[in-house]
Design a protein around this motif. Structure first.
Motif, short mmCIF file in Angstrom:
data_model
loop_
_atom_site.label_atom_id
_atom_site.label_comp_id
_atom_site.label_asym_id
_atom_site.label_seq_id
_atom_site.Cartn_x
_atom_site.Cartn_y
_atom_site.Cartn_z
N ALA A 65 0.70 -1.17 0.09
CA ALA A 65 0.17 0.00 -0.10
C ALA A 65 0.80 1.23 0.07
CB ALA A 65 -0.88 -0.06 1.17
N LEU A 66 1.78 1.22 0.72
CA LEU A 66 2.69 2.29 0.75
C LEU A 66 3.56 2.64 -0.56
CD1 LEU A 66 5.18 3.05 3.93
CD2 LEU A 66 5.56 3.92 1.64
N ALA A 67 3.89 1.40 -1.19
CA ALA A 67 4.54 1.53 -2.60
C ALA A 67 3.73 2.02 -3.65
CB ALA A 67 5.15 0.18 -3.07
N ALA A 68 2.28 1.73 -3.41
CA ALA A 68 1.39 2.19 -4.48
C ALA A 68 1.17 3.52 -4.29
CB ALA A 68 -0.03 1.32 -4.18
N GLY A 69 1.21 4.00 -3.12
CA GLY A 69 0.98 5.44 -2.99
C GLY A 69 1.77 6.20 -3.19
N ASP A 146 6.64 5.91 9.66
CA ASP A 146 6.51 6.05 8.17
C ASP A 146 6.22 7.70 7.88
OD1 ASP A 146 7.46 3.30 7.51
OD2 ASP A 146 5.29 2.67 8.15
N TYR A 147 5.73 8.05 8.77
CA TYR A 147 5.50 9.56 8.38
C TYR A 147 6.60 10.41 8.06
CZ TYR A 147 3.30 14.26 9.66
OH TYR A 147 2.82 15.56 9.60
N ARG A 148 6.65 11.04 6.83
CA ARG A 148 7.70 11.81 6.74
C ARG A 148 7.51 12.44 5.36
NH1 ARG A 148 12.26 8.48 6.55
NH2 ARG A 148 11.33 7.40 8.10
N LEU A 149 8.10 13.57 5.06
CA LEU A 149 7.65 14.48 4.04
C LEU A 149 9.16 14.49 3.13
CD1 LEU A 149 6.07 16.61 2.49
CD2 LEU A 149 7.36 18.39 3.62
N PHE A 167 10.98 -3.41 3.06
CA PHE A 167 11.09 -2.85 4.41
C PHE A 167 11.21 -1.42 4.21
CE2 PHE A 167 13.00 -2.03 8.44
CZ PHE A 167 11.90 -2.50 9.28
N SER A 168 10.13 -0.62 4.07
CA SER A 168 10.28 0.87 3.94
C SER A 168 11.14 1.56 4.74
CB SER A 168 8.78 1.50 3.90
OG SER A 168 8.05 1.03 2.71
N GLU A 207 11.47 -9.76 8.78
CA GLU A 207 11.67 -9.43 7.34
C GLU A 207 12.59 -8.10 7.12
OE1 GLU A 207 8.64 -7.85 3.67
OE2 GLU A 207 8.01 -9.39 5.00
N GLY A 208 12.54 -7.21 7.87
CA GLY A 208 13.32 -6.05 7.81
C GLY A 208 14.70 -6.26 8.37
N ILE A 209 15.24 -7.20 9.16
CA ILE A 209 16.53 -7.86 9.55
C ILE A 209 16.85 -8.59 8.18
CG2 ILE A 209 17.76 -9.30 10.87
CD1 ILE A 209 16.30 -8.64 13.23
N ILE A 210 16.19 -9.23 7.67
CA ILE A 210 16.69 -10.02 6.51
C ILE A 210 17.11 -9.42 5.19
CG2 ILE A 210 16.05 -12.02 4.97
CD1 ILE A 210 14.76 -13.48 7.46
N ASP A 211 15.94 -8.27 5.03
CA ASP A 211 16.07 -7.45 3.85
C ASP A 211 17.35 -6.72 3.80
OD1 ASP A 211 14.08 -8.53 2.76
OD2 ASP A 211 12.72 -6.80 3.11
N PHE A 212 17.81 -6.44 4.97
CA PHE A 212 19.10 -5.46 4.93
C PHE A 212 20.31 -6.04 5.69
CE2 PHE A 212 15.45 -2.78 4.13
CZ PHE A 212 16.11 -1.87 3.08
N SER A 213 20.40 -7.43 5.73
CA SER A 213 21.50 -8.02 6.51
C SER A 213 21.81 -9.25 6.18
CB SER A 213 21.28 -7.70 8.19
OG SER A 213 22.47 -8.29 8.88
#
Length: 296
Positions: A65-69, A146-149, A167-168, A207-213
């Motif tokens: 959903a975040l990727a789609a936005g 996740d809230y950011r500009l 993992f955003s 998932e966050g750990i596996i995606d970046f380590s």
């Protein structure tokens, strides 16, 4: 409606002298089973130039959903926000100022304490960030939202990443760019309840750990080597004991212990390797991250 009204009021304060900013809203309906889509249609019909929505064919999860936005966003500055108003829109003027007048590419947020989050969850969350920071090359700010500009350039860099498993928070850090974090007090939900269970949060952390380590894979190698050394030592102890004592039957507890030790370590290592293979398997399928059933 509550979210739209709150953000509209914030931009009304920004555009008091002249209409400097024209907000555009893109809502993501992640396969909801309530009246979300009906409300979005009504809101879009009332504001056809500024309100848009994407409705998925089913629930794909937070990351798609975040990727789609981000894929659908067209503005020069793009904000990611939850519509439950736990992300205070009142921070937007300060975030815009930091990007436009202080040279930042991204302004993120850190929530001091989440309301409704138990101590055990808070403890696990803190430990996750510490573990991730220790074993990953990508630093993630503890309790970052996740809230950011973000600037258009940063969003283009994020959307150019083709991976299916996302993992955003890690991606936001991995792409780099100059980032400033604002801290704010936790806000109560305007409506609804969280649907994230403890197990879902745990799986998301893994998932966050596996995606970046790749450290878990190295741990499996180290554990495998240590288990081999222990097995050799155990074998020597069993043989020497049999030669000295001469009663092989008495050695069955140590033998069973060694077998269980080796079996457990092997399964542990296979589980780690299996997680990485699963990620590779999903990536090679080249499935879309989400499927849009309706958009406006």
């Amino acid at each position: 409606m509550l979210f739209f009204d709150a953000v509209t009021k914030v931009f009304a304060t920004i555009n008091t002298d002249e209409p400097r900013y024209q907000p555009e809203y893109t809502f993501i309906d992640d396969g909801s089973s309530d009246h979300t889509l009906t409300i979005l249609k009504q809101l879009q019909a009332a504001h056809p130039e500024t309100v848009h929505y994407l409705s998925f064919s089913r629930n794909f999860g937070k990351e798609p959903a975040l990727a789609a936005g981000l894929d659908a966003a067209t503005g020069d500055l793009i904000a990611v926000m939850d519509v439950d108003l736990q992300d205070p829109p009142e921070l937007l003027p300060q975030m815009i100022d930091l990007i436009e007048n202080h040279g930042y590419d991204c302004v993120g947020t850190i929530q001091k304490k989440r309301r409704g989050q138990g101590r055990f969850r808070a403890y696990l969350s803190t430990k996750f960030y510490k573990i991730n920071d220790a074993i990953s090359e990508v630093h993630i700010e503890p309790n970052a939202r996740d809230y950011r500009l973000m600037t258009r350039q940063m969003v283009d860099a994020i959307t150019s990443l083709p991976e299916y498993n996302r993992f955003s928070k890690g991606i936001f850090s991995w792409v780099g760019f100059r980032t400033k974090y604002l801290t704010y007090e936790s806000q109560p939900r305007a409506a609804g309840d969280t649907h994230w269970s403890l197990m879902q949060l745990f799986n998301y952390a893994i998932e966050g750990i596996i995606d970046f380590s790749d450290v878990p894979l190295k741990i499996a190698t180290w554990v495998g080597g240590a288990s081999f050394i222990l097995a050799v030592i155990g074998l020597i102890v069993v043989v020497v004991r049999a030669l000295l004592v001469g009663d092989p039957v008495a050695g069955w507890p140590s033998m069973v212990s060694i077998i269980l030790l080796l079996g457990g370590i092997q399964l542990f290592c296979l589980g780690i390797v299996g997680e990485y293979i699963n990620k590779i398997y999903l990536e090679t399928k080249h499935r879309p991250k989400y499927i849009i059933k309706e958009r406006k």
